[in-house]
Design a protein around this motif. Structure first.
Motif, PDB file in Angstrom:
ATOM      1  N   LYS A   1      -3.067  11.102 -13.921  1.00 52.73           N
ATOM      2  CA  LYS A   1      -3.340  11.178 -12.479  1.00 52.73           C
ATOM      3  C   LYS A   1      -2.240  10.488 -11.679  1.00 52.73           C
ATOM      4  O   LYS A   1      -1.628   9.538 -12.141  1.00 52.73           O
ATOM      5  CB  LYS A   1      -4.679  10.499 -12.178  1.00 52.73           C
ATOM      6  N   LYS A   2      -2.047  11.010 -10.454  1.00 51.89           N
ATOM      7  CA  LYS A   2      -1.246  10.289  -9.467  1.00 51.89           C
ATOM      8  C   LYS A   2      -2.164  10.014  -8.289  1.00 51.89           C
ATOM      9  O   LYS A   2      -2.710  10.950  -7.698  1.00 51.89           O
ATOM     10  CB  LYS A   2      -0.067  11.137  -8.993  1.00 51.89           C
ATOM     11  N   ALA A   3      -2.337   8.749  -7.969  1.00 47.01           N
ATOM     12  CA  ALA A   3      -3.263   8.391  -6.888  1.00 47.01           C
ATOM     13  C   ALA A   3      -2.514   7.622  -5.811  1.00 47.01           C
ATOM     14  O   ALA A   3      -1.444   7.070  -6.065  1.00 47.01           O
ATOM     15  CB  ALA A   3      -4.410   7.552  -7.449  1.00 47.01           C
TER      16      ALA A   3
ATOM     17  N   SER B   1       0.807  -1.233   0.000  1.00 49.78           N
ATOM     18  CA  SER B   1       0.000   0.000   0.000  1.00 49.78           C
ATOM     19  C   SER B   1       0.835   1.277   0.000  1.00 49.78           C
ATOM     20  O   SER B   1       0.293   2.374  -0.089  1.00 49.78           O
ATOM     21  CB  SER B   1      -0.933  -0.003   1.206  1.00 49.78           C
ATOM     22  N   LYS B   2       2.153   1.154   0.097  1.00 48.36           N
ATOM     23  CA  LYS B   2       2.990   2.360   0.175  1.00 48.36           C
ATOM     24  C   LYS B   2       3.116   3.065  -1.179  1.00 48.36           C
ATOM     25  O   LYS B   2       3.275   2.418  -2.201  1.00 48.36           O
ATOM     26  CB  LYS B   2       4.393   1.984   0.672  1.00 48.36           C
ATOM     27  N   GLY B   3       3.032   4.393  -1.128  1.00 48.40           N
ATOM     28  CA  GLY B   3       3.374   5.188  -2.304  1.00 48.40           C
ATOM     29  C   GLY B   3       2.214   5.491  -3.233  1.00 48.40           C
ATOM     30  O   GLY B   3       1.049   5.224  -2.938  1.00 48.40           O
ATOM     31  N   LYS B   4       2.590   6.031  -4.370  1.00 46.67           N
ATOM     32  CA  LYS B   4       1.612   6.507  -5.350  1.00 46.67           C
ATOM     33  C   LYS B   4       1.614   5.614  -6.582  1.00 46.67           C
ATOM     34  O   LYS B   4       2.590   4.911  -6.855  1.00 46.67           O
ATOM     35  CB  LYS B   4       1.998   7.925  -5.806  1.00 46.67           C
ATOM     36  N   VAL B   5       0.527   5.685  -7.308  1.00 45.03           N
ATOM     37  CA  VAL B   5       0.473   5.037  -8.614  1.00 45.03           C
ATOM     38  C   VAL B   5       0.260   6.124  -9.665  1.00 45.03           C
ATOM     39  O   VAL B   5      -0.593   6.992  -9.522  1.00 45.03           O
ATOM     40  CB  VAL B   5      -0.632   3.950  -8.669  1.00 45.03           C
ATOM     41  N   LYS B   6       1.108   6.075 -10.695  1.00 42.54           N
ATOM     42  CA  LYS B   6       0.932   6.996 -11.817  1.00 42.54           C
ATOM     43  C   LYS B   6       0.004   6.340 -12.832  1.00 42.54           C
ATOM     44  O   LYS B   6       0.249   5.197 -13.231  1.00 42.54           O
ATOM     45  CB  LYS B   6       2.277   7.281 -12.488  1.00 42.54           C
TER      46      LYS B   6
END
Ligand SMILES: [Zn+2]
Length: 410
Positions: free
Chosen positions: A371-373, A345-350
């Motif tokens: 988007k960055k989510a 669950s760590k961090g962002k998804v581009k």
């Protein structure tokens, strides 16, 4: 004197880092047409032994049912999904006649040859087309890829393997293929090998769910045991590290166990056995697809393809860290609704989107970062009112892996 010492130091460091970077060798085995319930029921001591080092999981073939990636549960189609890490909407093999494979989606062998040309490759197969058509050995469309060790084509040798109505010749060819594989592994230890065994499928077609079919599965287990012995010989004598993946290309129909090709649960439900050590949460808690084996092997072999190629692969690695899996997207009016399974669950998804599919014909697609989510959210909504299209190719790029999905508006 100082110079000499520096020289020795350099040599020492070079040797040390070489020893540190010991490569793992990879072998994958396809045993044809064995549903998960059968492999779980029949006594397979050798598979059990291998799974005890790594793991066993149920898995699936067939792409996403009733969606754009739905893929027939047919043999060559399944092999090519394994080889390319993509479903049939990309690799374009829809049946055993292998009419027009799309070689823009590279097989694991081509990836190996292009990015790690020093790796030695091998095929041991009871069906010639696996090499000549799916891998595309020697074809201009595959950049004239050449496998290093080749043992196949025996089904066309009617002198040594005369064809008989009971398909005993296929059993004999499987035995021969396994003997060649064991010898070659012991002697040459190829870095990337494929063993393909057919007899189980023949018995399945002929007798369906039956003692004959189950006996064929036991035979396949013994054959894998022979190969495993050869691997253990290399591990002991040469201190090599080996990773093996054993799987099947489809299940069988529920009613008789004779047929396959459709999208019923039993035809789609397969399995994977491996000795791989660092299996991740995705392998352990989800039901992987046949397309996940190829990116796993790339990771083990340290093959790092171009971003554009990586973004097309439909599978995710079964070993090491991954961030997310199972991307899905729908549209409504001018919005895309995207979901994914959160593995880390760590961090962002581009989130990248392309309205083209030029990769399919050898070109490059223009992606826009829309988007960055947060990965942990497991979902995102994207406004595409300024990007009207009937087709969206969506790539989710995260810390440890990348997945993709399509929206096809009819
Ligand atoms: Zn098959």
């Amino acid at each position: 004197m100082i110079k000499k010492n520096i020289y020795l130091l350099v040599v020492f460091i070079a040797c040390f880092s070489y020893a540190q970077k010991k490569d793992t060798k990879v072998l994958f085995v396809i045993v044809d047409g064995i549903p998960a319930d059968v492999i779980e029921k029949v006594y397979t001591p050798n598979l059990d032994k291998i799974a005890r080092e790594g793991g066993y999981t149920r898995a699936y073939v067939g792409g996403e049912k009733d969606k754009y990636s739905q893929t027939p549960t047919i043999s060559a189609v399944g092999y090519n999904s394994l080889l390319t890490g993509t479903w049939a909407n990309k690799h374009n093999v829809w049946g055993n006649s292998i009419k027009k494979p799309n070689y823009n989606y590279w097989t694991i062998f081509r990836m190996a040859k292009a990015y790690r040309p020093e790796l030695k490759t091998a095929i041991f197969s009871t069906w010639l087309d696996n090499r000549t058509k799916l891998v595309g050995d020697g074809l201009s469309e595959t950049g004239h890829i050449k496998l290093d060790y080749v043992f196949d084509g025996y089904e066309h040798d009617t002198i040594n393997f005369p064809h008989d109505k009971k398909a005993m010749y296929i059993h004999k060819i499987d035995e021969h293929v396994v003997e060649k594989a064991s010898d070659c592994i012991k002697e040459n230890a190829p870095d990337l090998s494929w063993i393909y065994l057919e007899y189980t499928d023949d018995m399945g077609h002929r007798f369906g769910d039956s003692d004959q079919f189950h006996d064929a599965v036991k035979i396949a287990d013994k054959q894998i045991g022979k190969v495993w012995k050869a691997i253990n010989y290399r591990r002991k004598q040469f201190n090599e590290s080996w990773e093996i993946f054993i799987t099947t290309d489809h299940g069988r129909d529920k009613e008789t166990g004779q047929g396959h090709g459709g999208q019923s649960e039993r035809e789609r439900l397969t399995w994977i056995v491996t000795n791989a050590k660092n299996l991740n949460g995705y392998f352990k808690t989800k039901e992987p697809g046949i397309v996940d084996i190829m990116p796993t092997m790339m990771r083990t072999l340290n093959i790092e393809p171009k971003k554009e190629q990586l973004w097309e692969i439909d599978g995710v690695p079964l070993t090491g860290k991954i961030s997310l899996s199972n991307a899905k997207a729908t549209n409504s009016e001018s919005k895309l609704y995207i979901t994914w399974d959160v593995i880390d669950s760590k961090g962002k998804v581009k989130i990248w989107v392309s309205t083209e599919n030029d990769f399919n014909t050898g070109g490059t697609d223009a992606y826009k970062l829309l988007k960055k989510a947060d990965i942990k959210k497991g979902q995102a909504t994207i406004d595409v009112s300024k990007l009207p299209s009937n087709f969206y190719k969506i790539v989710l790029e995260a810390n440890h892996n990348t997945i993709n999905t399509w929206v096809v508006i009819k």
